[in-house]
Design a protein around this motif. Sequence first.
Motif, PDB file in Angstrom:
ATOM      1  N   TRP A 194       3.313-112.999  76.409  1.00  0.00           N
ATOM      2  CA  TRP A 194       1.983-112.583  76.867  1.00  0.00           C
ATOM      3  C   TRP A 194       1.857-111.064  76.860  1.00  0.00           C
ATOM      4  CZ3 TRP A 194       0.233-109.232  80.483  1.00  0.00           C
ATOM      5  CH2 TRP A 194      -1.162-109.195  80.649  1.00  0.00           C
ATOM      6  N   LEU A 195       2.852-110.360  77.389  1.00  0.00           N
ATOM      7  CA  LEU A 195       2.778-108.903  77.462  1.00  0.00           C
ATOM      8  C   LEU A 195       2.715-108.294  76.063  1.00  0.00           C
ATOM      9  CD1 LEU A 195       2.782-106.296  79.079  1.00  0.00           C
ATOM     10  CD2 LEU A 195       5.295-106.389  79.112  1.00  0.00           C
ATOM     11  N   THR A 196       3.495-108.824  75.137  1.00  0.00           N
ATOM     12  CA  THR A 196       3.458-108.325  73.756  1.00  0.00           C
ATOM     13  C   THR A 196       2.065-108.479  73.170  1.00  0.00           C
ATOM     14  OG1 THR A 196       5.792-108.871  73.415  1.00  0.00           O
ATOM     15  CG2 THR A 196       4.436-108.589  71.456  1.00  0.00           C
ATOM     16  N   GLU A 197       1.469-109.646  73.343  1.00  0.00           N
ATOM     17  CA  GLU A 197       0.124-109.887  72.808  1.00  0.00           C
ATOM     18  C   GLU A 197      -0.903-108.976  73.489  1.00  0.00           C
ATOM     19  OE1 GLU A 197      -3.045-113.562  72.091  1.00  0.00           O
ATOM     20  OE2 GLU A 197      -1.219-113.872  73.260  1.00  0.00           O
ATOM     21  N   TYR A 198      -0.760-108.785  74.781  1.00  0.00           N
ATOM     22  CA  TYR A 198      -1.686-107.931  75.537  1.00  0.00           C
ATOM     23  C   TYR A 198      -1.629-106.488  75.038  1.00  0.00           C
ATOM     24  CZ  TYR A 198      -3.716-105.427  79.513  1.00  0.00           C
ATOM     25  OH  TYR A 198      -4.471-104.601  80.301  1.00  0.00           O
ATOM     26  N   LEU A 199      -0.428-105.978  74.817  1.00  0.00           N
ATOM     27  CA  LEU A 199      -0.284-104.614  74.317  1.00  0.00           C
ATOM     28  C   LEU A 199      -0.809-104.485  72.891  1.00  0.00           C
ATOM     29  CD1 LEU A 199       3.263-103.735  75.737  1.00  0.00           C
ATOM     30  CD2 LEU A 199       1.047-102.938  76.587  1.00  0.00           C
ATOM     31  N   GLN A 200      -0.597-105.512  72.088  1.00  0.00           N
ATOM     32  CA  GLN A 200      -1.114-105.496  70.713  1.00  0.00           C
ATOM     33  C   GLN A 200      -2.645-105.471  70.708  1.00  0.00           C
ATOM     34  OE1 GLN A 200       0.839-109.016  69.264  1.00  0.00           O
ATOM     35  NE2 GLN A 200       2.524-107.876  68.314  1.00  0.00           N
ATOM     36  N   LYS A 201      -3.257-106.270  71.558  1.00  0.00           N
ATOM     37  CA  LYS A 201      -4.718-106.296  71.643  1.00  0.00           C
ATOM     38  C   LYS A 201      -5.245-104.949  72.136  1.00  0.00           C
ATOM     39  CE  LYS A 201      -5.390-111.262  72.380  1.00  0.00           C
ATOM     40  NZ  LYS A 201      -5.845-112.303  73.353  1.00  0.00           N
ATOM     41  N   ARG A 203      -3.832-102.043  71.743  1.00  0.00           N
ATOM     42  CA  ARG A 203      -3.693-101.100  70.634  1.00  0.00           C
ATOM     43  C   ARG A 203      -4.826-101.288  69.622  1.00  0.00           C
ATOM     44  NH1 ARG A 203      -2.285-100.213  65.604  1.00  0.00           N
ATOM     45  NH2 ARG A 203      -0.969 -98.407  65.079  1.00  0.00           N
ATOM     46  N   HIS A 204      -5.184-102.539  69.362  1.00  0.00           N
ATOM     47  CA  HIS A 204      -6.260-102.823  68.407  1.00  0.00           C
ATOM     48  C   HIS A 204      -7.592-102.261  68.905  1.00  0.00           C
ATOM     49  CE1 HIS A 204      -8.455-104.826  65.257  1.00  0.00           C
ATOM     50  NE2 HIS A 204      -9.161-105.535  66.134  1.00  0.00           N
ATOM     51  N   LEU A 205      -7.848-102.397  70.207  1.00  0.00           N
ATOM     52  CA  LEU A 205      -9.081-101.857  70.774  1.00  0.00           C
ATOM     53  C   LEU A 205      -9.131-100.343  70.633  1.00  0.00           C
ATOM     54  CD1 LEU A 205      -9.444-103.974  74.037  1.00  0.00           C
ATOM     55  CD2 LEU A 205     -10.882-104.075  72.006  1.00  0.00           C
TER      56      LEU A 205
END
Length: 224
Positions: A194-201, A203-205
């Motif tokens: 979850w944390l990996t996906e949250y940080l990736q999102k 970064r995308h924003l």
Amino acid sequence: MPERAIDFSKPIPLFPLGSCVLLPHTTVPLTIFEPRYRVMVEDALGSDRIISMGIYSSDSQPDDHSIRECVCVGYIAKYEMLAGGRYHILLQGICRAKIIEEVIHTPYRKVTVQPTTGDQIMEIDLQEERARIERLLHDSRLMGLSSIGAVNHWLSSEIPTDTLIDQTTLMTCSDNEIRYSMLRERDVYQRAAWLTEYLQKTRHLIEIAEKYGLPRSDDGYCLN
């Protein structure tokens, strides 16, 4: 304070709030002013300093005091007594737990709880998950966020990965529903994912904000 030092055979004081979630390996400052909770802190300071911190059910009515099943058992690491009997305390999260039952107690609530820590995972087995998280924490776009900068300030190889995950979650995500879901999640691999996906999102924003020149808040996070 290690989890094994907590006596789970006896009821633990319950401090419920509507909008604050404590995670293991993290600390939150709290001001205690209600008379019943001042008594709770006094009692805890006179014994093992253990308090369980819970959150009210999201669908509770104004006169309903139901508590969500998962809590974080914490330790009063520091305290300061203020005028009028109030306290400033620093509560350090120790472990995830779920409420088994509430016992009759006044003036504050007590509950019996059961730890929900999941399987013990060796640090070597979390190497890939940690590497992904650290790469994101050191990403040039994410490092512009004050919250990520704060994480990197104390980050070191000696910090266990489960601690890193809980600390980073608390420092970068202010959504209490998400924080509670991370408190409820026993599996460290799921929390890492979850944390990996949250940080990736995130970064995308930021990437989109840079591309289109969108405004940002003071901490560098892009605003919609």
